[in-house]
Design an enzyme around this catalytic site. Sequence first.
Site, PDB file in Angstrom:
ATOM      1  N   HIS A   1       0.802  -1.226   0.000  1.00 44.93           N
ATOM      2  CA  HIS A   1       0.000   0.000   0.000  1.00 44.93           C
ATOM      3  C   HIS A   1       0.834   1.274   0.000  1.00 44.93           C
ATOM      4  O   HIS A   1       0.323   2.350  -0.298  1.00 44.93           O
ATOM      5  CB  HIS A   1      -1.021  -0.033   1.131  1.00 44.93           C
ATOM      6  CG  HIS A   1      -2.085  -1.045   0.856  1.00 44.93           C
ATOM      7  ND1 HIS A   1      -2.949  -0.930  -0.220  1.00 44.93           N
ATOM      8  CD2 HIS A   1      -2.381  -2.226   1.452  1.00 44.93           C
ATOM      9  CE1 HIS A   1      -3.742  -1.988  -0.245  1.00 44.93           C
ATOM     10  NE2 HIS A   1      -3.409  -2.787   0.741  1.00 44.93           N
TER      11      HIS A   1
ATOM     12  N   HIS B   1       3.500  -8.087  -3.063  1.00 41.78           N
ATOM     13  CA  HIS B   1       2.739  -8.846  -4.062  1.00 41.78           C
ATOM     14  C   HIS B   1       2.927  -8.158  -5.415  1.00 41.78           C
ATOM     15  O   HIS B   1       2.489  -7.017  -5.600  1.00 41.78           O
ATOM     16  CB  HIS B   1       1.258  -8.833  -3.640  1.00 41.78           C
ATOM     17  CG  HIS B   1       0.341  -9.623  -4.528  1.00 41.78           C
ATOM     18  ND1 HIS B   1      -0.989  -9.786  -4.257  1.00 41.78           N
ATOM     19  CD2 HIS B   1       0.565 -10.306  -5.694  1.00 41.78           C
ATOM     20  CE1 HIS B   1      -1.559 -10.526  -5.194  1.00 41.78           C
ATOM     21  NE2 HIS B   1      -0.638 -10.842  -6.086  1.00 41.78           N
TER      22      HIS B   1
ATOM     23  N   ARG C   1       1.585  -7.932  -8.687  1.00 43.50           N
ATOM     24  CA  ARG C   1       0.384  -8.341  -9.426  1.00 43.50           C
ATOM     25  C   ARG C   1       0.634  -8.271 -10.922  1.00 43.50           C
ATOM     26  O   ARG C   1       1.458  -7.477 -11.388  1.00 43.50           O
ATOM     27  CB  ARG C   1      -0.784  -7.400  -9.074  1.00 43.50           C
ATOM     28  CG  ARG C   1      -1.425  -7.729  -7.750  1.00 43.50           C
ATOM     29  CD  ARG C   1      -2.649  -6.856  -7.516  1.00 43.50           C
ATOM     30  NE  ARG C   1      -3.448  -7.381  -6.432  1.00 43.50           N
ATOM     31  CZ  ARG C   1      -4.471  -8.211  -6.589  1.00 43.50           C
ATOM     32  NH1 ARG C   1      -4.862  -8.581  -7.783  1.00 43.50           N
ATOM     33  NH2 ARG C   1      -5.133  -8.656  -5.545  1.00 43.50           N
TER      34      ARG C   1
ATOM     35  N   ARG D   1      -0.417  -2.991 -10.280  1.00 41.67           N
ATOM     36  CA  ARG D   1      -1.165  -1.844  -9.746  1.00 41.67           C
ATOM     37  C   ARG D   1      -0.465  -1.174  -8.563  1.00 41.67           C
ATOM     38  O   ARG D   1      -0.685  -0.014  -8.289  1.00 41.67           O
ATOM     39  CB  ARG D   1      -2.589  -2.248  -9.365  1.00 41.67           C
ATOM     40  CG  ARG D   1      -2.659  -3.155  -8.162  1.00 41.67           C
ATOM     41  CD  ARG D   1      -4.070  -3.358  -7.677  1.00 41.67           C
ATOM     42  NE  ARG D   1      -4.852  -4.211  -8.553  1.00 41.67           N
ATOM     43  CZ  ARG D   1      -5.928  -4.870  -8.160  1.00 41.67           C
ATOM     44  NH1 ARG D   1      -6.364  -4.720  -6.930  1.00 41.67           N
ATOM     45  NH2 ARG D   1      -6.588  -5.655  -8.972  1.00 41.67           N
TER      46      ARG D   1
ATOM     47  N   GLU E   1       4.815 -12.536  -2.903  1.00 43.23           N
ATOM     48  CA  GLU E   1       3.484 -13.068  -3.252  1.00 43.23           C
ATOM     49  C   GLU E   1       3.265 -12.932  -4.747  1.00 43.23           C
ATOM     50  O   GLU E   1       3.418 -11.838  -5.304  1.00 43.23           O
ATOM     51  CB  GLU E   1       2.407 -12.205  -2.590  1.00 43.23           C
ATOM     52  CG  GLU E   1       1.926 -12.683  -1.274  1.00 43.23           C
ATOM     53  CD  GLU E   1       0.846 -11.755  -0.766  1.00 43.23           C
ATOM     54  OE1 GLU E   1       0.016 -11.261  -1.553  1.00 43.23           O
ATOM     55  OE2 GLU E   1       0.871 -11.486   0.425  1.00 43.23           O
TER      56      GLU E   1
ATOM     57  N   THR F   1      -6.847  -9.528  -2.680  1.00 40.22           N
ATOM     58  CA  THR F   1      -7.015 -10.980  -2.812  1.00 40.22           C
ATOM     59  C   THR F   1      -8.256 -11.427  -2.034  1.00 40.22           C
ATOM     60  O   THR F   1      -8.376 -11.168  -0.845  1.00 40.22           O
ATOM     61  CB  THR F   1      -5.759 -11.703  -2.265  1.00 40.22           C
ATOM     62  OG1 THR F   1      -4.609 -11.023  -2.756  1.00 40.22           O
ATOM     63  CG2 THR F   1      -5.722 -13.144  -2.701  1.00 40.22           C
TER      64      THR F   1
ATOM     65  N   HIS G   1      -4.389 -11.632   5.963  1.00 40.66           N
ATOM     66  CA  HIS G   1      -5.446 -10.913   5.270  1.00 40.66           C
ATOM     67  C   HIS G   1      -6.517 -10.387   6.218  1.00 40.66           C
ATOM     68  O   HIS G   1      -7.123 -11.162   6.951  1.00 40.66           O
ATOM     69  CB  HIS G   1      -6.126 -11.732   4.163  1.00 40.66           C
ATOM     70  CG  HIS G   1      -6.562 -10.829   3.044  1.00 40.66           C
ATOM     71  ND1 HIS G   1      -7.726 -10.097   3.101  1.00 40.66           N
ATOM     72  CD2 HIS G   1      -5.964 -10.488   1.886  1.00 40.66           C
ATOM     73  CE1 HIS G   1      -7.829  -9.365   2.031  1.00 40.66           C
ATOM     74  NE2 HIS G   1      -6.773  -9.567   1.266  1.00 40.66           N
TER      75      HIS G   1
HETATM   76  N1  PXP Z   1      -1.534 -12.259   2.840  1.00 39.68           N
HETATM   77  C1  PXP Z   1      -1.877 -12.357   1.544  1.00 39.68           C
HETATM   78  C2  PXP Z   1      -1.682 -13.667   0.853  1.00 39.68           C
HETATM   79  C3  PXP Z   1      -2.376 -11.238   0.855  1.00 39.68           C
HETATM   80  O1  PXP Z   1      -2.725 -11.359  -0.446  1.00 39.68           O
HETATM   81  C4  PXP Z   1      -2.496 -10.011   1.537  1.00 39.68           C
HETATM   82  C5  PXP Z   1      -2.985  -8.801   0.803  1.00 39.68           C
HETATM   83  O2  PXP Z   1      -2.102  -8.480  -0.206  1.00 39.68           O
HETATM   84  C6  PXP Z   1      -2.123  -9.953   2.880  1.00 39.68           C
HETATM   85  C7  PXP Z   1      -1.659 -11.108   3.518  1.00 39.68           C
HETATM   86  C8  PXP Z   1      -2.224  -8.692   3.672  1.00 39.68           C
HETATM   87  O3  PXP Z   1      -3.562  -8.348   3.818  1.00 39.68           O
HETATM   88  P1  PXP Z   1      -3.971  -7.003   4.527  1.00 39.68           P
HETATM   89  O4  PXP Z   1      -3.455  -5.884   3.672  1.00 39.68           O
HETATM   90  O5  PXP Z   1      -5.462  -7.071   4.575  1.00 39.68           O
HETATM   91  O6  PXP Z   1      -3.338  -7.008   5.891  1.00 39.68           O
END
Ligand code: PXP
Length: 251
Positions: free
Chosen positions: A9, A42, A44, A48, A69, A100, A194
Site C-alpha cells: 500500500h 505482491h 500483481r 497496480r 506473493e 485478494t 489478510h
Molecule cells: N496475505 C496475503 C496472501 C495477501 O494477499 C495479503 C494482501 O495483499 C495480505 C496477507 C495482507 O492483507 P492485509 O493488507 O489485509 O493485511
Amino acid sequence: MRLGVNIDHVATVRNARGESYPSPVQAAVMAELGGADNITCHLREDRRHIRDADVRMLKDTIQVPLNFEIAATEEMVAYACDIVPYAVTLVPEKRQELTTEGGLDLNDGVRKLESNIKRLRDRGIMVSLFVEGDPKAIAIAAKIGAQAIEIHTGHWCTAMQKLRTTPEAWRLIKGLQEAAQVGHDLGLQVHVGHGLNFVNAVWMQLLPHCEEANIGHAMIARALFVGLPQAVAEMKELINNPVHRPTQGNG
Ligand code: PXP
C-alpha cells in the site's frame, strides 16, 4: 509469532500520483527498524502497486527475508526463479478484485501448481500456498509439495467485525484453530494473513503452531499517524505479548 509486513500500500500511494515517493523500499527499511521479521510484497500481473524494479531493490536492500506473493503464472514463477526470494506465497489473482479475495482453488489445475511448486523449491525458495482454512485444501497443499500454508483470515475478520458477543467470537476462532492444527499435523509451517488489524490480531495468539502473520493495510494506515516503526512494534506486541491474549474472561 513472526510479523511479515506487507508494504504494497506504500506503492499504492506512490502510484496514485505517478511520483517516485513514498518508496516501498524505504518503508521496508522503516518496518525492519520497528521489528518486522520479514517483508511481504505482491507483484500483481497488472502492476497496480508493486513494480518489478521494487522487488529487485527490496531483495538487495532488506536484511530480513523477502516473502514474495505471486499468482502461479508462467511469467511470475519465472520471475521468482530469477530473483530467488526467501519465500514465495502463491495466491489466486483476479483482475477486477480490490484485494485478494480468497485462498487458492486447489481442486482446479493442481498438476500445474505442483510443477510450479517444484520449480520454485528446486531454486531453494520456500513455497507457501494461500488457502482457505479448509482441511481438504490444506491436505492437498501438503500433497502437492508446499512447505507452508498461509490461512486466509479475511472471511474470519469480516465475520468477527459483525459479532456482538464473546461466546460467538470463541466459537468463530475454532475454525482457524482447527485449520492451523491440521496444517501442523501434516508437517506444514502455518502462517495467517489478510484483513488482520489492531483489534482482531490478538486472536491469532490462540492459533496452535502459527508461526507467522502477514499484515499490510492496517499497519500502513496506522503508520500515517504514529509512523511505521511504531505501528510495526505495536502489532508485534499484539500478536505476541500474552497480556493481549484473549481469555474466556476478557476476550
Ligand atoms: N496475505 C496475503 C496472501 C495477501 O494477499 C495479503 C494482501 O495483499 C495480505 C496477507 C495482507 O492483507 P492485509 O493488507 O489485509 O493485511
